[in-house]
Design a protein around this motif. Structure first.
Motif, mmCIF file in Angstrom:
data_model
loop_
_atom_site.group_PDB
_atom_site.id
_atom_site.type_symbol
_atom_site.label_atom_id
_atom_site.label_comp_id
_atom_site.label_asym_id
_atom_site.label_seq_id
_atom_site.Cartn_x
_atom_site.Cartn_y
_atom_site.Cartn_z
ATOM 1 N N VAL A 1 42.313 33.528 29.978
ATOM 2 C CA VAL A 1 41.298 34.432 30.518
ATOM 3 C C VAL A 1 41.189 34.218 32.025
ATOM 4 N N ILE A 2 41.306 35.310 32.788
ATOM 5 C CA ILE A 2 41.060 35.277 34.224
ATOM 6 C C ILE A 2 39.620 35.700 34.432
ATOM 7 N N VAL A 3 38.817 34.807 35.010
ATOM 8 C CA VAL A 3 37.383 35.057 35.105
ATOM 9 C C VAL A 3 36.917 34.828 36.540
ATOM 10 N N GLY A 4 35.923 35.582 36.933
ATOM 11 C CA GLY A 4 35.372 35.438 38.280
ATOM 12 C C GLY A 4 34.437 36.592 38.567
ATOM 13 N N PRO A 5 33.720 36.524 39.685
ATOM 14 C CA PRO A 5 32.770 37.589 40.026
ATOM 15 C C PRO A 5 33.487 38.859 40.450
ATOM 16 N N SER A 6 32.745 39.948 40.545
ATOM 17 C CA SER A 6 33.314 41.216 40.999
ATOM 18 C C SER A 6 33.920 41.043 42.390
ATOM 19 N N GLY A 7 35.114 41.614 42.559
ATOM 20 C CA GLY A 7 35.769 41.574 43.858
ATOM 21 C C GLY A 7 36.593 40.335 44.127
ATOM 22 N N CYS A 8 36.753 39.459 43.119
ATOM 23 C CA CYS A 8 37.497 38.212 43.358
ATOM 24 C C CYS A 8 39.005 38.399 43.236
#
Length: 349
Positions: free
Chosen positions: A33-40
């Motif tokens: 899973v690639i996870v992070g905030p919007s725009g990352c």
């Protein structure tokens, strides 16, 4: 099936670099899973693997071949999108079969694959319906069925559950995980929801501003976050951060209270997860309560470290009642404390 290898991957739009030297290997049959905030940059990275975005620098391997310049149709991948991307004028059967038809696969083989996928996803009874006659969860199953019939080396999921309500999201993410385990297909899944990431992934790649902050198992990221960003992003509620100083094995908080623990020295940022704080009559962590959330199985106390403006959240099991303004004392086991450098925000020790 196949491994996926990312080597020094860079993406730029003109002079603006949005992904910076991304490295990582996804094992055969692994669910990452690639996870992070919007725009990352997580969706951009997924689209580069899919062939929908060009590669500025570095290489993408699927199996043992570089796919940088291959068209999406030649990469042996199947992608499930956020908006389902179903043809409204086609039936469920026709939507699932369409990609196989344009590849000139025989009708008998198409029927076999479609019905097999429909059985796996439990949508056989909907095969003759149009998408408008289906619920959001059923449409998402059709979109997954269209990917399954391709029998690809790699599944790519681009925030496929974000249009669903909370209860259905929980149900569907469990269905996706069971499906991936059953089929054993190497999978990359993009989401901004860290609970979804923790539930689904064998490993998580945490992106921040186009950089990989950490790549590891959910438990590694929870127990030993390598930066304040990962520590604050993984876990719900988010980790508390308190300015502190450590000397001679004693941690002194910014309000002057102290307790034993820690082998760092000098100014640090102390990280404590809300669920690791426990009520104690002699606890050195004094929290002035401002707001209480009764969630049934647990209670969240929102407040500040007494005498400061540093916000604190405490998660306690069961029903706890505390009036606003009450100062409560807590302690945390030494093994649950995290130390970060104030300048680099990286983990110490």
């Amino acid at each position: 099936m196949a491994t996926i290898t990312l080597k020094d991957l860079v993406k730029a739009y003109g002079d603006t670099e949005v992904l910076h030297q991304i490295d990582g290997q996804i094992a055969d049959g692994e669910f990452v899973v690639i996870v992070g905030p919007s725009g990352c940059g997580k969706s951009t990275l997924l689209r580069m693997v899919a062939g929908l975005e060009t590669v500025t620098g570095g290489d993408i391997y699927i199996g043992d071949r570089i796919v940088n310049d291959l068209e999406p149709a030649d990469r042996d991948i199947a992608m499930v999108f956020q908006n389902y991307a179903l043809y409204p004028h086609m039936s469920v059967r026709e939507n699932m079969a369409y990609g196989l038809k344009i590849r000139k696969i025989s009708k008998a083989e198409i029927d076999r694959r479609v019905e097999e996928a429909a059985d796996i996803l439990e949508i056989r009874q909907y095969l003759e319906r149009k998408p408008r006659q289906l619920s959001g969860g059923q449409r998402q199953r059709v979109a997954m069925g269209r990917a399954i019939v391709r029998d690809p080396q790699v599944f790519l999921f681009d925030e496929p559950l974000s249009n669903l309500d909370a209860k259905l999201r929980v149900q569907m993410r469990l269905e996706i995980r069971k499906l991936q385990q059953k089929l054993g297909v190497t999978s990359i899944y993009v989401t901004h929801d860290q609970v979804e990431a923790m539930t689904l992934g064998d490993r998580l790649m945490v992106l921040n501003g186009g950089y990989v902050e950490q790549f590891g198992t959910p438990i590694e990221l929870y127990d030993r976050p390598q930066s304040m960003f990962v520590a604050g992003f993984i876990g719900s509620p988010a980790m508390n951060f308190v300015p502190a100083q450590v000397a001679g094995g004693t941690v002194t908080l910014e309000n002057g209270t102290s307790f034993a623990g820690g082998d760092a020295q000098g100014q640090i940022v102390l990280g404590i997860r809300p669920e690791h704080l426990a009520l104690s009559p002699n606890g050195a962590i004094h929290v002035q309560v401002q707001l209480m959330e009764q969630l049934g199985a647990n209670t969240l106390l929102h407040g500040v470290l007494d005498g400061t403006d540093t916000e604190m959240v405490v998660s306690l099991p069961g029903h706890v009642v505390a009036e606003p303004g009450t100062v409560m004392q807590f302690e945390a086991p030494a093994e649950s404390l995290h130390f970060f450098a104030p300048d680099t925000q990286k983990r110490i020790g």
